[in-house]
Structure formats: structure tokens, C-alpha cells
Scaffold this motif. Structure first.
Motif, short mmCIF file in Angstrom:
data_model
loop_
_atom_site.label_atom_id
_atom_site.label_comp_id
_atom_site.label_asym_id
_atom_site.label_seq_id
_atom_site.Cartn_x
_atom_site.Cartn_y
_atom_site.Cartn_z
N SER A 42 -14.30 -5.00 -40.35
CA SER A 42 -13.27 -4.63 -41.22
C SER A 42 -12.00 -5.10 -40.95
CB SER A 42 -13.30 -2.95 -41.41
OG SER A 42 -12.81 -2.18 -40.52
N ALA A 43 -11.24 -5.47 -42.23
CA ALA A 43 -9.99 -6.02 -42.08
C ALA A 43 -9.05 -5.34 -41.67
CB ALA A 43 -9.48 -6.84 -43.43
N PRO A 44 -7.99 -5.20 -40.68
CA PRO A 44 -7.06 -4.65 -40.35
C PRO A 44 -6.32 -3.93 -41.53
CG PRO A 44 -6.51 -6.70 -39.35
CD PRO A 44 -7.92 -6.66 -40.26
N THR A 45 -6.08 -2.68 -41.48
CA THR A 45 -5.31 -2.19 -42.55
C THR A 45 -3.58 -2.34 -42.64
OG1 THR A 45 -4.65 -0.02 -43.77
CG2 THR A 45 -5.23 -0.11 -41.34
N THR A 46 -2.85 -2.67 -43.63
CA THR A 46 -1.68 -3.05 -43.48
C THR A 46 -0.80 -2.05 -44.20
OG1 THR A 46 -2.09 -3.84 -45.74
CG2 THR A 46 -2.32 -5.52 -43.69
N HIS A 47 -1.33 -0.87 -44.69
CA HIS A 47 -0.54 0.14 -45.36
C HIS A 47 -1.10 1.54 -44.75
CE1 HIS A 47 0.20 -3.17 -48.02
NE2 HIS A 47 1.20 -2.57 -48.30
N ASP A 48 0.00 2.38 -44.70
CA ASP A 48 -0.35 3.76 -44.36
C ASP A 48 -1.30 4.35 -45.43
OD1 ASP A 48 0.11 6.15 -42.81
OD2 ASP A 48 1.31 6.72 -44.88
N GLY A 49 -2.30 5.00 -45.02
CA GLY A 49 -3.36 5.75 -45.97
C GLY A 49 -2.78 6.90 -47.05
N ARG A 53 3.49 0.52 -39.38
CA ARG A 53 4.42 -0.02 -38.44
C ARG A 53 4.12 -1.34 -37.98
NH1 ARG A 53 7.45 3.09 -34.06
NH2 ARG A 53 8.52 1.49 -33.23
N PRO A 54 2.87 -1.90 -37.89
CA PRO A 54 2.97 -3.18 -37.42
C PRO A 54 3.04 -4.18 -38.79
CG PRO A 54 0.91 -2.18 -36.61
CD PRO A 54 1.74 -1.31 -37.40
N SER A 55 2.70 -3.78 -39.74
CA SER A 55 3.02 -4.82 -41.16
C SER A 55 4.28 -4.69 -41.28
CB SER A 55 1.98 -4.20 -42.07
OG SER A 55 0.77 -4.10 -41.94
N PHE A 56 5.29 -3.49 -41.02
CA PHE A 56 6.46 -3.28 -41.46
C PHE A 56 7.03 -4.43 -40.53
CE2 PHE A 56 10.53 -1.75 -40.35
CZ PHE A 56 11.31 -1.89 -41.42
N THR A 57 6.98 -4.19 -39.12
CA THR A 57 7.54 -5.18 -38.23
C THR A 57 7.40 -6.81 -38.76
OG1 THR A 57 7.23 -3.54 -36.60
CG2 THR A 57 7.79 -5.82 -35.74
N ALA A 58 6.14 -7.00 -38.80
CA ALA A 58 5.87 -8.39 -39.09
C ALA A 58 6.51 -8.76 -40.67
CB ALA A 58 4.39 -8.73 -39.39
N SER A 59 6.70 -8.19 -41.30
CA SER A 59 7.24 -8.34 -42.60
C SER A 59 8.89 -8.70 -42.78
CB SER A 59 7.10 -7.34 -43.85
OG SER A 59 7.96 -6.22 -43.55
N ASP A 112 12.86 -7.57 -51.99
CA ASP A 112 13.52 -7.92 -51.15
C ASP A 112 13.89 -6.87 -50.12
OD1 ASP A 112 14.15 -10.39 -52.40
OD2 ASP A 112 15.95 -9.56 -53.19
N TYR A 113 13.43 -5.55 -49.93
CA TYR A 113 13.40 -4.65 -49.14
C TYR A 113 11.98 -4.42 -48.65
CZ TYR A 113 17.70 -3.42 -51.60
OH TYR A 113 18.92 -3.24 -52.06
N ARG A 114 11.83 -4.16 -47.37
CA ARG A 114 10.68 -3.89 -46.82
C ARG A 114 10.82 -2.39 -46.54
NH1 ARG A 114 10.58 -8.24 -48.60
NH2 ARG A 114 9.47 -10.04 -47.54
N ILE A 115 9.75 -1.57 -46.71
CA ILE A 115 9.62 -0.06 -46.60
C ILE A 115 8.36 0.35 -45.53
CG2 ILE A 115 9.97 2.15 -47.67
CD1 ILE A 115 10.93 1.11 -50.01
N GLY A 116 8.64 1.07 -44.64
CA GLY A 116 7.40 1.37 -43.99
C GLY A 116 7.40 2.96 -43.37
N ARG A 117 6.19 3.02 -43.18
CA ARG A 117 5.95 4.49 -42.22
C ARG A 117 5.96 4.11 -40.97
NH1 ARG A 117 1.60 9.39 -42.96
NH2 ARG A 117 2.47 10.61 -41.31
#
Length: 136
Positions: free
Chosen positions: A7-14, A21-27, A77-82
Motif C-alpha cells: 500500500s502507498a504510504p499515507t501522507t495525512h493523519d487519519g 509528521r513526515p509529509s509536513f516536514t517534506a512539504s 501557502d501554509y502547511r498544517i500538520g499533526r
């Protein structure tokens, strides 16, 4: 012969729908400007809410606070992550520090407002820290 499913790695908190966290950092690398500001927000009494009431109350609270953050920072223009169980982060590029600081203060205060997930009145203690550094 057993085939494992890939399965593809998930990019968002369910739970919140925010970047994980990894997607936020990369973004952050895709933001505009020479600098980036990162606001980190911690919820100080989430564990108490989960233990006193039930986990679904805490989950409802997290979902509501994520909705508030998306409403407060609506621009792409903002990146928001958990970034942790009780932590959120917002990355802001190409903005004066004074403007970001005032927006960050208002965002933390907006999260402290009483919420009513599932019909329960809950208040959360939120605190934030703001860092600035070169993009990249």
C-alpha cells in the motif's frame, strides 16, 4: 505462495485529515521565500481528557482543533500538520516575522476556546512556540 499487499504510504493523519509528521516536514521545502516560520502548538491536557472522559472525547477535540487551524490558515501557502499525538505545526513562508508572530498568537488563543465535541463542553490548554530559519 503468499503475496503481501503493498500500500502507498499515507501522507495525512487519519483522525484530523492534516498532514502527518513526515509529509509536513517534506512539504516545507515547497514554501516560497528565503525563510520559513514554524509554529508548534502543544495541547497540554489532552491526556487528562482522554483518561477522564474517554478517548472518543479527545478524538473529537483533536478533529475540532484541526478544523479551527484549517480555518485560521486557509491559504495553500501554509502547511498544517499533526506532528504528534497532542501536537500540531504550521509552516509559513514568505511573510514578515512580526506578521507571523501576531497570527501565531491569535491561532494559539483560538485553540483555547471552549469546544463541544459530542455535546460535551471541553477546554484545552494550548501553548505554542515559533521558530524562524532559512528555507532549505
Amino acid at each position: 505462495m503468499v503475496l503481501s499487499s503493498c500500500s502507498a504510504p499515507t501522507t495525512h493523519d487519519g483522525l484530523t485529515g492534516l498532514l502527518n509528521r513526515p509529509s509536513f516536514t517534506a512539504s516545507i521545502a515547497h514554501l516560497k521565500g528565503p525563510e520559513v516560520h514554524v509554529l508548534v502548538i502543544g495541547l497540554e491536557n489532552l491526556r487528562l481528557i482522554n483518561e477522564t472522559l474517554e478517548r472518543s472525547a479527545g478524538d473529537g477535540l483533536l478533529a475540532e482543533l484541526a478544523r479551527r487551524l484549517r480555518a485560521f490558515f486557509p491559504s495553500p501557502d501554509y502547511r498544517i500538520g499533526r506532528i504528534s499525538g497532542s501536537g500540531f505545526a504550521v509552516a509559513i513562508g514568505d511573510a514578515p516575522t512580526k506578521v507571523v508572530y501576531h497570527k501565531a498568537c491569535r491561532a494559539v488563543l483560538a485553540l483555547r476556546v471552549k469546544t463541544t465535541p459530542g455535546g460535551r463542553d471541553l477546554s484545552v490548554r494550548a501553548s505554542g512556540g515559533l521558530a524562524r530559519g532559512p528555507l532549505g
